[in-house]
Structure formats: structure tokens, C-alpha cells
Design a protein around this motif. Structure first.
Motif, PDB file in Angstrom:
ATOM      1  N   ASN A  41      -3.130  12.751  -6.459  1.00 47.49           N
ATOM      2  CA  ASN A  41      -1.584  12.550  -6.248  1.00 47.49           C
ATOM      3  C   ASN A  41      -1.391  11.073  -6.300  1.00 47.49           C
ATOM      4  O   ASN A  41      -2.241  10.062  -6.176  1.00 47.49           O
ATOM      5  CB  ASN A  41      -1.272  13.108  -5.101  1.00 47.49           C
ATOM      6  CG  ASN A  41      -1.527  14.810  -4.936  1.00 47.49           C
ATOM      7  OD1 ASN A  41      -1.338  15.225  -6.029  1.00 47.49           O
ATOM      8  ND2 ASN A  41      -2.031  15.135  -3.798  1.00 47.49           N
ATOM      9  N   ARG A  42       0.025  10.984  -6.568  1.00 42.63           N
ATOM     10  CA  ARG A  42       0.727   9.599  -6.191  1.00 42.63           C
ATOM     11  C   ARG A  42       1.381   9.405  -5.165  1.00 42.63           C
ATOM     12  O   ARG A  42       1.806  10.209  -4.674  1.00 42.63           O
ATOM     13  CB  ARG A  42       1.703   9.454  -7.520  1.00 42.63           C
ATOM     14  CG  ARG A  42       2.457   8.012  -7.688  1.00 42.63           C
ATOM     15  CD  ARG A  42       3.162   8.235  -8.902  1.00 42.63           C
ATOM     16  NE  ARG A  42       3.805   6.791  -9.189  1.00 42.63           N
ATOM     17  CZ  ARG A  42       5.088   6.595  -8.708  1.00 42.63           C
ATOM     18  NH1 ARG A  42       5.773   7.432  -7.915  1.00 42.63           N
ATOM     19  NH2 ARG A  42       5.411   5.517  -9.128  1.00 42.63           N
ATOM     20  N   VAL A  43       1.254   8.232  -4.447  1.00 44.10           N
ATOM     21  CA  VAL A  43       1.785   7.893  -3.223  1.00 44.10           C
ATOM     22  C   VAL A  43       2.716   6.463  -3.329  1.00 44.10           C
ATOM     23  O   VAL A  43       2.366   5.771  -3.723  1.00 44.10           O
ATOM     24  CB  VAL A  43       0.775   7.607  -2.098  1.00 44.10           C
ATOM     25  CG1 VAL A  43       1.402   7.125  -0.706  1.00 44.10           C
ATOM     26  CG2 VAL A  43      -0.272   8.556  -2.027  1.00 44.10           C
ATOM     27  N   PHE A  48       7.818  -1.236  -1.349  1.00 43.23           N
ATOM     28  CA  PHE A  48       6.413  -1.668  -1.363  1.00 43.23           C
ATOM     29  C   PHE A  48       5.885  -1.503  -2.627  1.00 43.23           C
ATOM     30  O   PHE A  48       5.385  -2.471  -3.207  1.00 43.23           O
ATOM     31  CB  PHE A  48       5.591  -1.213   0.195  1.00 43.23           C
ATOM     32  CG  PHE A  48       4.439  -1.592   0.051  1.00 43.23           C
ATOM     33  CD1 PHE A  48       4.089  -2.943   0.408  1.00 43.23           C
ATOM     34  CD2 PHE A  48       3.302  -1.048  -0.194  1.00 43.23           C
ATOM     35  CE1 PHE A  48       2.948  -3.625   0.481  1.00 43.23           C
ATOM     36  CE2 PHE A  48       2.035  -1.684   0.060  1.00 43.23           C
ATOM     37  CZ  PHE A  48       2.009  -2.700   0.427  1.00 43.23           C
ATOM     38  N   GLY A  49       5.532  -0.086  -3.401  1.00 42.58           N
ATOM     39  CA  GLY A  49       4.973   0.185  -4.310  1.00 42.58           C
ATOM     40  C   GLY A  49       4.331   1.395  -4.286  1.00 42.58           C
ATOM     41  O   GLY A  49       4.705   2.269  -3.404  1.00 42.58           O
ATOM     42  N   THR A  82       3.583  -2.570  -7.939  1.00 39.63           N
ATOM     43  CA  THR A  82       4.419  -3.254  -6.988  1.00 39.63           C
ATOM     44  C   THR A  82       5.650  -2.568  -6.940  1.00 39.63           C
ATOM     45  O   THR A  82       6.133  -2.424  -8.016  1.00 39.63           O
ATOM     46  CB  THR A  82       4.376  -4.753  -6.819  1.00 39.63           C
ATOM     47  OG1 THR A  82       4.848  -5.324  -8.070  1.00 39.63           O
ATOM     48  CG2 THR A  82       3.108  -5.248  -6.537  1.00 39.63           C
ATOM     49  N   GLY A  83       6.687  -2.588  -5.705  1.00 36.07           N
ATOM     50  CA  GLY A  83       8.020  -1.924  -5.914  1.00 36.07           C
ATOM     51  C   GLY A  83       8.828  -3.167  -6.261  1.00 36.07           C
ATOM     52  O   GLY A  83       8.352  -4.522  -6.252  1.00 36.07           O
ATOM     53  N   LEU A  86       9.064  -5.655  -3.269  1.00 38.85           N
ATOM     54  CA  LEU A  86       8.349  -6.720  -2.915  1.00 38.85           C
ATOM     55  C   LEU A  86       8.135  -7.523  -4.227  1.00 38.85           C
ATOM     56  O   LEU A  86       7.881  -8.644  -3.926  1.00 38.85           O
ATOM     57  CB  LEU A  86       6.825  -5.959  -2.971  1.00 38.85           C
ATOM     58  CG  LEU A  86       5.630  -6.580  -2.946  1.00 38.85           C
ATOM     59  CD1 LEU A  86       5.520  -7.438  -1.453  1.00 38.85           C
ATOM     60  CD2 LEU A  86       4.313  -5.686  -2.671  1.00 38.85           C
ATOM     61  N   ARG A  87       8.192  -7.081  -5.329  1.00 35.83           N
ATOM     62  CA  ARG A  87       8.400  -8.021  -6.539  1.00 35.83           C
ATOM     63  C   ARG A  87       9.541  -9.315  -6.356  1.00 35.83           C
ATOM     64  O   ARG A  87       9.239 -10.480  -6.670  1.00 35.83           O
ATOM     65  CB  ARG A  87       8.459  -7.546  -7.790  1.00 35.83           C
ATOM     66  CG  ARG A  87       7.785  -7.880  -9.015  1.00 35.83           C
ATOM     67  CD  ARG A  87       7.669  -7.344 -10.172  1.00 35.83           C
ATOM     68  NE  ARG A  87       8.940  -6.191 -10.373  1.00 35.83           N
ATOM     69  CZ  ARG A  87       8.803  -4.734 -10.090  1.00 35.83           C
ATOM     70  NH1 ARG A  87       7.286  -4.374  -9.762  1.00 35.83           N
ATOM     71  NH2 ARG A  87       9.499  -3.915 -10.289  1.00 35.83           N
ATOM     72  N   ASP A  88      10.350  -8.877  -5.941  1.00 35.27           N
ATOM     73  CA  ASP A  88      11.506  -9.801  -5.817  1.00 35.27           C
ATOM     74  C   ASP A  88      11.335 -10.896  -4.722  1.00 35.27           C
ATOM     75  O   ASP A  88      11.540 -11.916  -4.859  1.00 35.27           O
ATOM     76  CB  ASP A  88      12.743  -9.047  -5.343  1.00 35.27           C
ATOM     77  CG  ASP A  88      13.337  -8.514  -6.534  1.00 35.27           C
ATOM     78  OD1 ASP A  88      13.033  -8.613  -7.798  1.00 35.27           O
ATOM     79  OD2 ASP A  88      14.307  -7.679  -6.530  1.00 35.27           O
ATOM     80  N   ARG A  89      10.566 -10.331  -3.396  1.00 37.63           N
ATOM     81  CA  ARG A  89      10.233 -11.210  -2.566  1.00 37.63           C
ATOM     82  C   ARG A  89       9.290 -12.060  -2.780  1.00 37.63           C
ATOM     83  O   ARG A  89       9.352 -13.483  -2.792  1.00 37.63           O
ATOM     84  CB  ARG A  89       9.890 -10.485  -1.381  1.00 37.63           C
ATOM     85  CG  ARG A  89      10.924  -9.871  -0.490  1.00 37.63           C
ATOM     86  CD  ARG A  89      10.433  -9.800   0.964  1.00 37.63           C
ATOM     87  NE  ARG A  89      11.605  -9.439   1.650  1.00 37.63           N
ATOM     88  CZ  ARG A  89      11.571  -8.542   2.734  1.00 37.63           C
ATOM     89  NH1 ARG A  89      10.323  -8.695   3.513  1.00 37.63           N
ATOM     90  NH2 ARG A  89      12.539  -8.460   3.529  1.00 37.63           N
TER      91      ARG A  89
END
Length: 94
Positions: A41-43, A48-49, A82-83, A86-89
Motif C-alpha cells: 500500500n501507499r502511505v 510531508f510526502g 516529498t510533498g 516540504l519541498r517548498d520549505r
């Protein structure tokens, strides 16, 4: 940051919680992520991601020491994307 540092930081920021309870919570979250990924499954943790599993096909590789060809079997590997938050930060945009 390692798991024990994460547990300590959460415990310090939440003095109303016992450290053993924080440790149990963190371990449960990680175990649930591991169980879900193990089941294929995918989490996704918004902001965050996402953790998922990618399949790597069988191939012919090389032994770097001898240069000899070796057979590498098909395998499944964990993958993290990455979400946006998170990438923007990380790039100083937030």
C-alpha cells in the motif's frame, strides 16, 4: 534526527505526556507505515510526502571489484516522494 531524538523533542514539547507514551505513539506510527508498505500500500502524509513501493526488474549487474557479470534478481524497494509543502520549505519558499 534519529528516533530517540524525535521522541525526546515531542516529549519536551508536550510535558503533559509521559515519555514512555510518546515512545509508544512514535513506534506505533512507524510500525503502521512499515506494515502498510509491506502490504504494497501507499502511505501519504499530507504536506510531508508519500511512501510507496517500487519494483525493480531483474537485470545483469557487475561486481565492481572484479568486473564480473552477476545476475541481480527482481526486488521491491521503498520509495519516498516529498510533498509540496516540504519541498517548498527546503527551497525557502515558505
Amino acid at each position: 534526527m534519529i528516533r530517540s531524538e524525535l521522541i525526546q523533542k515531542i516529549a519536551d514539547e508536550n510535558p503533559h505526556l509521559y515519555q514512555r507514551d510518546v515512545e509508544r505513539i512514535v513506534n506505533t506510527i512507524f510500525e503502521e507505515i512499515i506494515d502498510a508498505i509491506s502490504a504494497g500500500n501507499r502511505v501519504e502524509l499530507r504536506g510531508f510526502g508519500a511512501f510507496s513501493v517500487k519494483k525493480r526488474d531483474a537485470r545483469t549487474g557487475r561486481n565492481p571489484r572484479t568486473g564480473e557479470s552477476v545476475s541481480v534478481e527482481e526486488k521491491h524497494v521503498p520509495f519516498f516522494k516529498t510533498g509540496k509543502l516540504l519541498r517548498d520549505r527546503l527551497n525557502g519558499n515558505a
